[in-house]
Design a protein around this motif. Sequence first.
Motif, PDB file in Angstrom:
ATOM      1  N   LEU A 259      35.674  56.205  56.107  1.00 31.46           N
ATOM      2  CA  LEU A 259      34.077  57.092  56.864  1.00 31.46           C
ATOM      3  C   LEU A 259      34.456  58.097  57.410  1.00 31.46           C
ATOM      4  O   LEU A 259      34.194  59.189  56.845  1.00 31.46           O
ATOM      5  CB  LEU A 259      33.507  55.753  57.146  1.00 31.46           C
ATOM      6  N   LYS A 260      35.368  58.370  58.672  1.00 28.10           N
ATOM      7  CA  LYS A 260      35.599  59.269  58.382  1.00 28.10           C
ATOM      8  C   LYS A 260      36.772  60.664  57.340  1.00 28.10           C
ATOM      9  O   LYS A 260      35.814  61.700  57.345  1.00 28.10           O
ATOM     10  CB  LYS A 260      36.413  59.602  59.707  1.00 28.10           C
ATOM     11  N   GLU A 261      36.780  60.356  56.313  1.00 29.18           N
ATOM     12  CA  GLU A 261      37.607  60.920  56.109  1.00 29.18           C
ATOM     13  C   GLU A 261      36.329  61.808  54.262  1.00 29.18           C
ATOM     14  O   GLU A 261      36.925  62.317  53.566  1.00 29.18           O
ATOM     15  CB  GLU A 261      38.716  59.610  54.465  1.00 29.18           C
ATOM     16  N   LYS A 262      35.411  60.182  54.819  1.00 26.31           N
ATOM     17  CA  LYS A 262      34.792  60.594  52.980  1.00 26.31           C
ATOM     18  C   LYS A 262      33.411  60.977  53.892  1.00 26.31           C
ATOM     19  O   LYS A 262      32.142  61.476  53.560  1.00 26.31           O
ATOM     20  CB  LYS A 262      33.854  59.035  52.814  1.00 26.31           C
ATOM     21  N   LYS A 263      34.287  61.744  55.185  1.00 30.08           N
ATOM     22  CA  LYS A 263      32.687  62.361  56.167  1.00 30.08           C
ATOM     23  C   LYS A 263      31.194  61.977  56.173  1.00 30.08           C
ATOM     24  O   LYS A 263      31.012  62.941  56.533  1.00 30.08           O
ATOM     25  CB  LYS A 263      32.646  63.642  55.526  1.00 30.08           C
ATOM     26  N   VAL A 264      32.298  60.760  56.767  1.00 26.97           N
ATOM     27  CA  VAL A 264      30.536  59.611  56.746  1.00 26.97           C
ATOM     28  C   VAL A 264      30.589  59.439  58.487  1.00 26.97           C
ATOM     29  O   VAL A 264      31.088  58.999  59.678  1.00 26.97           O
ATOM     30  CB  VAL A 264      30.421  58.538  56.483  1.00 26.97           C
ATOM     31  N   GLY A 265      29.075  60.278  58.859  1.00 29.80           N
ATOM     32  CA  GLY A 265      28.972  60.068  60.713  1.00 29.80           C
ATOM     33  C   GLY A 265      28.325  58.455  61.087  1.00 29.80           C
ATOM     34  O   GLY A 265      27.390  58.162  60.118  1.00 29.80           O
ATOM     35  N   PHE A 266      28.986  58.243  62.877  1.00 33.62           N
ATOM     36  CA  PHE A 266      28.169  56.287  62.787  1.00 33.62           C
ATOM     37  C   PHE A 266      28.275  56.755  63.530  1.00 33.62           C
ATOM     38  O   PHE A 266      28.719  57.327  64.534  1.00 33.62           O
ATOM     39  CB  PHE A 266      29.105  56.072  61.521  1.00 33.62           C
ATOM     40  N   LYS A 267      27.318  55.744  64.494  1.00 36.71           N
ATOM     41  CA  LYS A 267      27.254  55.326  65.984  1.00 36.71           C
ATOM     42  C   LYS A 267      27.622  53.648  65.434  1.00 36.71           C
ATOM     43  O   LYS A 267      27.692  53.035  64.261  1.00 36.71           O
ATOM     44  CB  LYS A 267      26.676  55.075  66.167  1.00 36.71           C
ATOM     45  N   HIS A 268      29.218  53.466  66.432  1.00 34.86           N
ATOM     46  CA  HIS A 268      29.554  52.259  65.896  1.00 34.86           C
ATOM     47  C   HIS A 268      29.314  51.358  67.180  1.00 34.86           C
ATOM     48  O   HIS A 268      29.885  51.586  68.246  1.00 34.86           O
ATOM     49  CB  HIS A 268      31.234  52.771  66.286  1.00 34.86           C
ATOM     50  N   LEU A 269      29.012  50.168  66.865  1.00 33.65           N
ATOM     51  CA  LEU A 269      28.349  48.654  67.807  1.00 33.65           C
ATOM     52  C   LEU A 269      30.331  48.218  67.529  1.00 33.65           C
ATOM     53  O   LEU A 269      29.797  47.519  66.540  1.00 33.65           O
ATOM     54  CB  LEU A 269      27.452  47.687  67.704  1.00 33.65           C
ATOM     55  N   ASN A 270      31.298  48.026  67.994  1.00 31.21           N
ATOM     56  CA  ASN A 270      31.969  46.899  68.224  1.00 31.21           C
ATOM     57  C   ASN A 270      31.829  45.047  68.667  1.00 31.21           C
ATOM     58  O   ASN A 270      31.519  45.530  69.975  1.00 31.21           O
ATOM     59  CB  ASN A 270      33.424  47.709  68.448  1.00 31.21           C
ATOM     60  N   PHE A 271      32.134  44.599  67.907  1.00 35.41           N
ATOM     61  CA  PHE A 271      32.364  42.692  68.830  1.00 35.41           C
ATOM     62  C   PHE A 271      33.562  42.553  68.168  1.00 35.41           C
ATOM     63  O   PHE A 271      34.668  43.066  67.650  1.00 35.41           O
ATOM     64  CB  PHE A 271      31.140  41.723  67.845  1.00 35.41           C
ATOM     65  N   PRO A 272      33.439  41.227  68.855  1.00 36.84           N
ATOM     66  CA  PRO A 272      34.997  40.465  69.101  1.00 36.84           C
ATOM     67  C   PRO A 272      35.392  40.240  67.270  1.00 36.84           C
ATOM     68  O   PRO A 272      34.358  39.874  66.591  1.00 36.84           O
ATOM     69  CB  PRO A 272      34.918  39.399  70.355  1.00 36.84           C
ATOM     70  N   ASP A 273      36.446  39.761  66.856  1.00 39.84           N
ATOM     71  CA  ASP A 273      36.866  39.385  65.875  1.00 39.84           C
ATOM     72  C   ASP A 273      35.861  38.056  65.522  1.00 39.84           C
ATOM     73  O   ASP A 273      36.287  36.723  66.694  1.00 39.84           O
ATOM     74  CB  ASP A 273      38.306  39.351  65.678  1.00 39.84           C
ATOM     75  N   HIS A 274      35.351  37.969  64.504  1.00 36.23           N
ATOM     76  CA  HIS A 274      34.751  36.391  64.152  1.00 36.23           C
ATOM     77  C   HIS A 274      33.283  35.873  65.130  1.00 36.23           C
ATOM     78  O   HIS A 274      32.938  34.978  65.480  1.00 36.23           O
ATOM     79  CB  HIS A 274      35.124  35.312  64.237  1.00 36.23           C
ATOM     80  N   HIS A 275      32.815  36.752  65.900  1.00 33.70           N
ATOM     81  CA  HIS A 275      31.583  37.022  66.918  1.00 33.70           C
ATOM     82  C   HIS A 275      30.648  36.436  66.267  1.00 33.70           C
ATOM     83  O   HIS A 275      30.255  36.734  65.206  1.00 33.70           O
ATOM     84  CB  HIS A 275      31.509  38.659  67.197  1.00 33.70           C
ATOM     85  N   ASN A 276      30.346  35.301  66.993  1.00 36.89           N
ATOM     86  CA  ASN A 276      28.562  34.554  66.246  1.00 36.89           C
ATOM     87  C   ASN A 276      27.860  35.715  67.650  1.00 36.89           C
ATOM     88  O   ASN A 276      27.806  36.000  68.692  1.00 36.89           O
ATOM     89  CB  ASN A 276      28.774  32.710  67.064  1.00 36.89           C
ATOM     90  N   PHE A 277      27.095  36.345  66.447  1.00 38.54           N
ATOM     91  CA  PHE A 277      26.160  37.080  67.533  1.00 38.54           C
ATOM     92  C   PHE A 277      24.620  36.449  67.358  1.00 38.54           C
ATOM     93  O   PHE A 277      24.516  35.470  67.105  1.00 38.54           O
ATOM     94  CB  PHE A 277      25.430  38.359  65.812  1.00 38.54           C
ATOM     95  N   THR A 278      24.596  36.427  68.927  1.00 40.79           N
ATOM     96  CA  THR A 278      23.674  36.245  69.915  1.00 40.79           C
ATOM     97  C   THR A 278      21.974  36.395  69.265  1.00 40.79           C
ATOM     98  O   THR A 278      22.289  37.811  68.828  1.00 40.79           O
ATOM     99  CB  THR A 278      23.598  36.222  71.221  1.00 40.79           C
TER     100      THR A 278
END
Length: 344
Positions: A259-278
């Motif tokens: 995304l950075k290479e494509k010059k796309v700005g973003f805010k990132h929310l990172n969760f663990p792998d296979h996270h079950n979203f509560t």
Amino acid sequence: MKLLRFLLFPFAVLYDAITRIRNWFFNVGILKSTSFDIPVIAVGNLSVGGTGKSPQIEYLIRLLKDDYKIAVLSRGYKRKTEGFQLVNDTHTAEDVGDEPLQFYKKFKKDIIVAVDADRTNGIQQLLQNDNPPQVVLLDDAYQHRKVTASSYILLTKYNDLYVDDFLLPTGNLRESRRGAKRASVVVVTKCPENLSKSEQGKIVRKINPKAYQKVFFTTIAYDENIKGTDDELAIADLQHKEILLITGIANPTPLLNFLKEKKVGFKHLNFPDHHNFTHQDIENIKKSFEGLPSQQKIILTTEKDYMRLEGKIDQLNYISIKSKFLSEEKVFNSLVLEEIKKRS
């Protein structure tokens, strides 16, 4: 963390002894391993998580689906159901796992997808189907010795080769490097697209494959279009939008770099792998999205995370990936097809 892992070295030695004895028991027949009359291809790794198994499984599906009836069998990691499940339209990621659901939604017209922690029972159930498969792809089953696959494809990450790693808990290996000898093919995944032939040669020499093994190199290719709520958007269009990026995968760094290479700005929310979203996770994501000041904004996630978030969040979109060979793709295809013909 490095100090802790060093202090846990005695446990790694014990773990090595246990896994070595277990493998020896299977090798000499003390523990039973079942083989089948149809081709069974096991795709997996020696290390924990993040080597690109899903793109590799999807590559094999695309390669084989026009000529063979394919079944993909997974354990369904973090699912809430038990036993054998044949994936269908009523299932959610909580029922069967995110990756099996992803395979089903993408290829359901062409393949069978099932989950079972007991791969032997899973294959037996599939063969009793009214339209049984001609080839079974075992997802993340390299250490599942109760099934003797007809061929093993071992994946290892470019920046984290199994030959440079050590056993859990000191390192990230599920079993000793000696386990690599079961593979007929080793695929070095997530390589830089411009990885030179000389660098590839250095890695091959480091891996030191057996005479019967072949080493290949792949990279991750991102789809130029996103899917979901705004499925007519191209990646280039994201430069003009504010992005809330949600990831729950083992290693989101390649996506961030893309995304950075494509010059796309973003805010990132990172969760663990296979996270079950509560429910609370979903509410926090919605608040973060509402807090973005732009009117031109979307939520972007990975295809695997989309399986767990679909229907819970509006404005949800995902970017899909494929495994792309740097070279010798036809050689890889021929090896797979020859093995299948030999076993069919």
